[in-house]
Design a protein around this motif. Structure first.
Motif, PDB file in Angstrom:
ATOM      1  N   LEU A 195      36.990  38.740  35.125  1.00  0.00           N
ATOM      2  CA  LEU A 195      37.977  38.175  35.834  1.00  0.00           C
ATOM      3  C   LEU A 195      39.585  38.231  35.439  1.00  0.00           C
ATOM      4  CD1 LEU A 195      36.024  34.347  36.994  1.00  0.00           C
ATOM      5  CD2 LEU A 195      36.204  37.265  38.390  1.00  0.00           C
ATOM      6  N   GLU A 196      39.760  38.188  34.507  1.00  0.00           N
ATOM      7  CA  GLU A 196      41.446  38.302  34.205  1.00  0.00           C
ATOM      8  C   GLU A 196      41.623  40.270  33.669  1.00  0.00           C
ATOM      9  OE1 GLU A 196      41.983  36.011  30.375  1.00  0.00           O
ATOM     10  OE2 GLU A 196      41.964  34.499  31.443  1.00  0.00           O
ATOM     11  N   SER A 198      39.432  42.465  35.162  1.00  0.00           N
ATOM     12  CA  SER A 198      39.845  43.162  35.938  1.00  0.00           C
ATOM     13  C   SER A 198      40.279  42.885  37.591  1.00  0.00           C
ATOM     14  CB  SER A 198      38.519  42.972  37.086  1.00  0.00           C
ATOM     15  OG  SER A 198      38.471  41.133  37.710  1.00  0.00           O
ATOM     16  N   GLU A 199      42.041  42.005  37.209  1.00  0.00           N
ATOM     17  CA  GLU A 199      42.686  42.011  37.707  1.00  0.00           C
ATOM     18  C   GLU A 199      43.937  42.759  37.386  1.00  0.00           C
ATOM     19  OE1 GLU A 199      43.552  40.509  40.778  1.00  0.00           O
ATOM     20  OE2 GLU A 199      41.702  39.577  40.668  1.00  0.00           O
ATOM     21  N   LYS A 206      32.956  46.925  38.174  1.00  0.00           N
ATOM     22  CA  LYS A 206      31.639  46.738  39.939  1.00  0.00           C
ATOM     23  C   LYS A 206      31.116  46.378  39.152  1.00  0.00           C
ATOM     24  CE  LYS A 206      34.342  50.650  42.451  1.00  0.00           C
ATOM     25  NZ  LYS A 206      34.013  51.757  43.539  1.00  0.00           N
ATOM     26  N   PRO A 269      35.563  46.273  43.900  1.00  0.00           N
ATOM     27  CA  PRO A 269      35.733  45.372  42.450  1.00  0.00           C
ATOM     28  C   PRO A 269      35.859  44.007  43.864  1.00  0.00           C
ATOM     29  CG  PRO A 269      36.988  48.071  43.184  1.00  0.00           C
ATOM     30  CD  PRO A 269      36.201  47.773  44.111  1.00  0.00           C
ATOM     31  N   SER A 272      32.654  42.363  43.458  1.00  0.00           N
ATOM     32  CA  SER A 272      32.287  42.147  42.662  1.00  0.00           C
ATOM     33  C   SER A 272      32.778  40.535  41.238  1.00  0.00           C
ATOM     34  CB  SER A 272      32.801  43.290  41.576  1.00  0.00           C
ATOM     35  OG  SER A 272      31.898  44.486  41.399  1.00  0.00           O
ATOM     36  N   ARG A 273      34.067  40.750  41.460  1.00  0.00           N
ATOM     37  CA  ARG A 273      34.266  39.380  41.442  1.00  0.00           C
ATOM     38  C   ARG A 273      33.941  38.419  42.346  1.00  0.00           C
ATOM     39  NH1 ARG A 273      39.191  43.301  41.150  1.00  0.00           N
ATOM     40  NH2 ARG A 273      39.754  42.627  42.921  1.00  0.00           N
ATOM     41  N   ASP A 274      33.891  38.060  43.678  1.00  0.00           N
ATOM     42  CA  ASP A 274      33.118  37.366  43.997  1.00  0.00           C
ATOM     43  C   ASP A 274      32.131  36.953  43.813  1.00  0.00           C
ATOM     44  OD1 ASP A 274      35.335  37.253  45.732  1.00  0.00           O
ATOM     45  OD2 ASP A 274      34.929  38.280  47.108  1.00  0.00           O
ATOM     46  N   ILE A 276      31.241  37.235  40.277  1.00  0.00           N
ATOM     47  CA  ILE A 276      31.184  37.188  38.766  1.00  0.00           C
ATOM     48  C   ILE A 276      31.647  35.390  39.394  1.00  0.00           C
ATOM     49  CG2 ILE A 276      32.874  37.252  37.148  1.00  0.00           C
ATOM     50  CD1 ILE A 276      32.469  40.178  36.883  1.00  0.00           C
ATOM     51  N   HIS A 277      32.582  35.145  40.237  1.00  0.00           N
ATOM     52  CA  HIS A 277      33.222  33.443  40.293  1.00  0.00           C
ATOM     53  C   HIS A 277      32.344  32.736  41.026  1.00  0.00           C
ATOM     54  CE1 HIS A 277      37.658  33.827  39.822  1.00  0.00           C
ATOM     55  NE2 HIS A 277      37.586  34.359  40.229  1.00  0.00           N
TER      56      HIS A 277
END
Length: 283
Positions: A195-196, A198-199, A206, A269, A272-274, A276-277
């Motif tokens: 997550l870090e 990806s920012e 993805k 993106p 994808s982050r959602d 992973i969260h």
């Protein structure tokens, strides 16, 4: 420290491309040697990467073979003249040469793309995650070898942290995100690191969700390094014995198409982050 007995992957690539140019021009080795004012043996040593070649010689050979692609020639010259010893050379007597080649290709790439099914890409792994992976290798690595491999993998990640970081696209299947290598705590730390990363502006992550169903190339890990020109791109496939490098034009085009298909299947993106969260929340 003595120099490498085997040619670097970049020197080998220059040699391969020069041989291709000669063969595509229909020029025999004897004819080329005569035109270039050298011996056939010396030409053979250049084309087999036993000898390095100067930028001036690269230009002379390209001219002799009728190559008018100035961007391609300039890229070859840059590869031939860029002989600075990289950080990976300190591992020369410790790790397989193919791993040094991988680090060299990544270091000089203008962009990197990867698609992987059951593992987190090496450039995005945490120390704990990488260590657990290397502990599971068969035949088993000794503790010192595990640590050498971990430190090498982490140093490779410098391409994402240096002053001019390399643009990086990682397409990861949901299966890889759910694998709890090292237990829940390690998995949670790994997902948090994703997550870090990806920012970061130069990193695009993805995820292909389980809901996407079947997809092409599901049985392999694919890494694509972009060269200064498309003809100098490189595909490296992760295999049990180490990375295999592909650079034939037909192969490059096939893997470009495959990566495009995989990226089209993946979530964007943000989604994808959602995902992973949500996985982190469930741990």
């Amino acid at each position: 420290m003595a120099g490498r007995s085997a040619p670097t992957v970049r020197r080998t690539r220059v040699a391969t491309e020069l041989r291709k140019l000669r063969e595509q021009a229909g020029v025999t080795a004897t004819e080329a040697a005569r035109t270039l004012g050298t011996s056939q043996g010396q030409l053979s040593n250049v084309e087999s990467a036993r000898f390095g070649v100067s930028g001036a010689r690269v230009r002379a050979m390209a001219s002799a073979y009728g190559c008018s692609d100035t961007a391609f020639i300039a890229a070859l010259v840059n590869m031939a003249e860029g002989r600075t010893r990289g950080w990976w050379e300190q591992y020369r007597d410790i790790l397989p040469a193919a791993l040094l080649d991988l680090a060299e290709v990544e270091h000089y790439a203008t962009s990197l793309r990867t698609a992987i099914t059951v593992h987190i890409p090496g450039l995005l792994q945490t120390v704990d995650h990488a260590r657990e992976l290397f502990r599971q290798v068969v035949p088993e690595f000794s503790p010192p070898e595990v640590e050498h491999r971990v430190s090498f993998r982490i140093k490779r990640q410098d391409v994402l942290f240096r002053d001019s970081p390399t643009p990086y696209l990682a397409i990861i299947h949901e299966a890889a995100l759910r694998m709890q290598f090292g237990g829940a705590a390690v998995a949670k730390g790994q997902l948090g690191h994703l997550l870090e990363m990806s920012e970061r502006d130069h990193v695009t992550l993805k995820v292909i969700p389980f809901a996407a169903g079947s997809f092409p190339g599901s049985g392999q890990s694919l890494f694509y390094s972009t060269g200064q020109v498309p003809r100098l791109d490189t595909v490296h496939l992760d295999q049990s014995h180490g990375p295999a490098f592909l650079d034939a034009e037909a192969q490059l085009e096939m893997y470009r198409v495959l990566l495009g298909k995989l990226e089209a299947l993946a979530l964007g993106p943000v989604k994808s982050r959602d995902l992973i969260h949500n996985l982190v929340h469930d741990l």
